[in-house]
Design an enzyme around this catalytic site. Structure first.
Site, short mmCIF file in Angstrom:
data_model
loop_
_atom_site.label_atom_id
_atom_site.label_comp_id
_atom_site.label_asym_id
_atom_site.label_seq_id
_atom_site.Cartn_x
_atom_site.Cartn_y
_atom_site.Cartn_z
N SER A 153 -16.07 101.86 -46.82
CA SER A 153 -14.44 102.63 -46.33
C SER A 153 -13.05 103.08 -47.27
O SER A 153 -13.30 102.33 -48.92
CB SER A 153 -13.14 101.61 -45.23
OG SER A 153 -12.47 102.11 -45.01
N TYR A 166 -8.96 94.30 -44.42
CA TYR A 166 -9.66 95.54 -44.52
C TYR A 166 -10.57 96.31 -45.88
O TYR A 166 -11.90 95.59 -45.61
CB TYR A 166 -9.07 96.30 -44.47
CG TYR A 166 -10.20 97.77 -42.49
CD1 TYR A 166 -11.40 96.85 -42.37
CD2 TYR A 166 -9.85 98.82 -43.81
CE1 TYR A 166 -12.02 98.10 -41.52
CE2 TYR A 166 -10.99 99.67 -42.91
CZ TYR A 166 -12.38 99.29 -42.24
OH TYR A 166 -12.65 100.27 -41.66
N LYS A 170 -13.67 95.51 -47.51
CA LYS A 170 -14.65 96.94 -47.57
C LYS A 170 -15.89 97.68 -48.94
O LYS A 170 -16.50 97.27 -49.35
CB LYS A 170 -14.03 97.84 -47.06
CG LYS A 170 -14.04 98.17 -45.52
CD LYS A 170 -15.25 97.82 -45.05
CE LYS A 170 -15.38 99.12 -43.09
NZ LYS A 170 -16.48 97.97 -42.66
P1 NAI Z 1 -15.69 100.70 -32.81
O1 NAI Z 1 -14.65 99.46 -32.89
O2 NAI Z 1 -16.12 101.39 -32.43
O3 NAI Z 1 -17.29 99.84 -33.80
C1 NAI Z 1 -16.73 98.56 -34.18
C2 NAI Z 1 -17.69 97.29 -33.16
O4 NAI Z 1 -18.48 96.81 -34.08
C3 NAI Z 1 -17.39 97.71 -31.93
O5 NAI Z 1 -18.06 97.54 -31.08
C4 NAI Z 1 -16.83 95.76 -31.92
O6 NAI Z 1 -17.24 95.34 -30.28
C5 NAI Z 1 -18.36 95.24 -32.58
N1 NAI Z 1 -17.60 93.55 -33.62
C6 NAI Z 1 -17.03 93.56 -33.87
N2 NAI Z 1 -16.73 92.09 -34.55
C7 NAI Z 1 -18.18 91.93 -34.03
C8 NAI Z 1 -18.70 90.72 -34.35
N3 NAI Z 1 -18.61 89.67 -35.07
N4 NAI Z 1 -20.32 90.99 -34.41
C9 NAI Z 1 -21.53 91.53 -33.64
N5 NAI Z 1 -19.64 93.29 -33.40
C10 NAI Z 1 -19.21 92.84 -33.40
O7 NAI Z 1 -15.44 101.24 -34.68
P2 NAI Z 1 -16.56 102.22 -35.73
O8 NAI Z 1 -15.58 103.25 -35.99
O9 NAI Z 1 -17.40 102.67 -35.11
O10 NAI Z 1 -16.42 101.14 -37.00
C11 NAI Z 1 -17.69 100.63 -36.61
C12 NAI Z 1 -17.91 100.75 -38.93
O11 NAI Z 1 -17.08 102.24 -40.04
C13 NAI Z 1 -16.76 99.67 -38.49
O12 NAI Z 1 -17.12 98.57 -39.61
C14 NAI Z 1 -15.39 99.51 -39.58
O13 NAI Z 1 -14.90 98.89 -40.26
C15 NAI Z 1 -16.49 101.33 -40.01
N6 NAI Z 1 -15.43 102.45 -40.66
C16 NAI Z 1 -14.75 103.39 -39.10
C17 NAI Z 1 -14.20 104.44 -39.65
C18 NAI Z 1 -14.09 105.67 -38.68
O14 NAI Z 1 -13.15 106.58 -38.97
N7 NAI Z 1 -14.67 104.80 -37.75
C19 NAI Z 1 -14.02 104.57 -41.11
C20 NAI Z 1 -14.22 104.09 -42.84
C21 NAI Z 1 -14.95 102.19 -41.18
#
Ligand code: NAI
Length: 299
Positions: A153, A166, A170
């Site tokens: 990130s 975080y 990251k």
């Molecule tokens: P999101 O919240 O929609 O997806 C994250 C998913 O991870 C959720 O479905 C959640 O249930 C699952 N999760 C959380 N803890 C877990 C665990 N212990 N075991 C298995 N699954 C688990 O958010 P998003 O945006 O799709 O994030 C995906 C990745 O991208 C994350 O790592 C986030 O930090 C990263 N990210 C996202 C950005 C963005 O602009 N959306 C920016 C930079 C990084």
């Protein structure tokens, strides 16, 4: 040139019940990959759990004619990671691709951080990638093939107010990808990082109207390319969002060297402009490259 396919390749996508992970899974499955859709189905802060979001993604893949299985173990423990990889082995007999995508947020400014805000964030993002990738690595080494993607990130690479927990996790993932790239080289295992920018439930409030232009599906083609057998790179980082893809890199400037006498504090002060120079830089392939450079300057 022909379209890229993943026929017979087995992919684990963590946190695949929504947002980015869901899109990665749908794309990989649509190109023939057999996908383990892993998700605990918790809230953005990591609390709670629900198998439904992951199951819906599995159903969606199957309805479209693809193959997928659900896994609801947490990435946050070594046992959970091992179980996720076992799901891939039980269902499909191998594992070729790990997309470490699961994530949570517990934002607080640094002075207010308590272990309750730090530990789960490190556990899911950073330890989570260890927990899932390590048991998969055994299979990847054994078959001399693997692709690992970590989700970094800009919050860690460049810094972001209120995200010390975080951001540190990251940027830790970037270090992990760099080392896995070295250790995986002779086994045809490649490891790369993406730093996404996407409108998901995690970011919707921050991005506001811009979120509509940052569809998470616009990140998945890069993840899929890095997961493909034709991927030419390892240990690289890409910023991906809204249709833009750019390489992000860690580099070293030309620096200042005092070789005729010991370096002093005053030398550092007086040559600080030189030390700070970045108009010319080197991207080291590994730590040994840097050591070689120093050895050359010292010889
Ligand atoms: P999101 O919240 O929609 O997806 C994250 C998913 O991870 C959720 O479905 C959640 O249930 C699952 N999760 C959380 N803890 C877990 C665990 N212990 N075991 C298995 N699954 C688990 O958010 P998003 O945006 O799709 O994030 C995906 C990745 O991208 C994350 O790592 C986030 O930090 C990263 N990210 C996202 C950005 C963005 O602009 N959306 C920016 C930079 C990084």
């Amino acid at each position: 040139m022909a379209d890229l396919g993943f026929d017979g390749k087995v992919a684990i996508v963590t946190g695949a019940g929504g947002g980015l992970g869901r899109e990665h899974s749908l794309l990989l499955a649509s190109r023939g990959a057999l996908v383990v859709v892993n998700d605990v189905g918790g809230a953005v802060d990591g609390t709670g759990g629900d198998a439904t979001p992951g199951q819906l993604v599995v159903d969606e893949i199957k309805t479209a004619g693809g193959e997928a299985v659900l896994d609801t173990h947490t990435v946050a423990t070594p046992e959970g990671g091992a179980a996720i990889v076992q799901t891939a082995i039980d269902a499909f007999g191998r594992v070729d691709i790990v997309v470490n995508n699961a994530g949570i947020l517990r934002d607080k400014s640094f002075h207010n951080l308590t272990p309750e805000f730090v530990d789960p964030v490190i556990d899911v993002h950073l330890r989570g990638a260890f927990n899932v990738t390590q048991p998969a690595w055994v299979h990847m080494r054994g078959q001399s093939y693997g692709r690992v993607i970590v989700t970094a990130s800009s919050a860690g690479i460049f810094g972001n107010f209120g995200q010390a927990n975080y951001g540190a996790a990251k940027m830790g993932l970037v270090g992990l990808a760099h080392v896995l790239a070295q250790e995986g080289e002779r086994y045809n295992i490649k490891a790369n990082a993406v730093a996404p920018v996407a409108g998901t439930r995690m970011t919707r409030e921050i991005f506001g109207d811009l979120a509509d232009k940052l569809a998470p599906g616009l990140v998945s083609p890069v993840v899929a390319w890095l997961a493909h057998e034709d991927c030419p790179v390892s240990g690289h980082i890409y910023s991906v969002g809204g249709g833009r893809v750019a390489r992000v890199f860690v580099a070293e400037g030309p620096g200042y060297m005092r070789s005729d006498a010991p370096l002093t504090i005053e030398n550092v002060r007086d040559h600080f402009d030189e030390i700070e120079r970045i108009d010319d830089f080197t991207i080291m392939r590994n730590a040994t490259d840097e050591l070689r450079l120093l050895a050359k300057l010292l010889s």
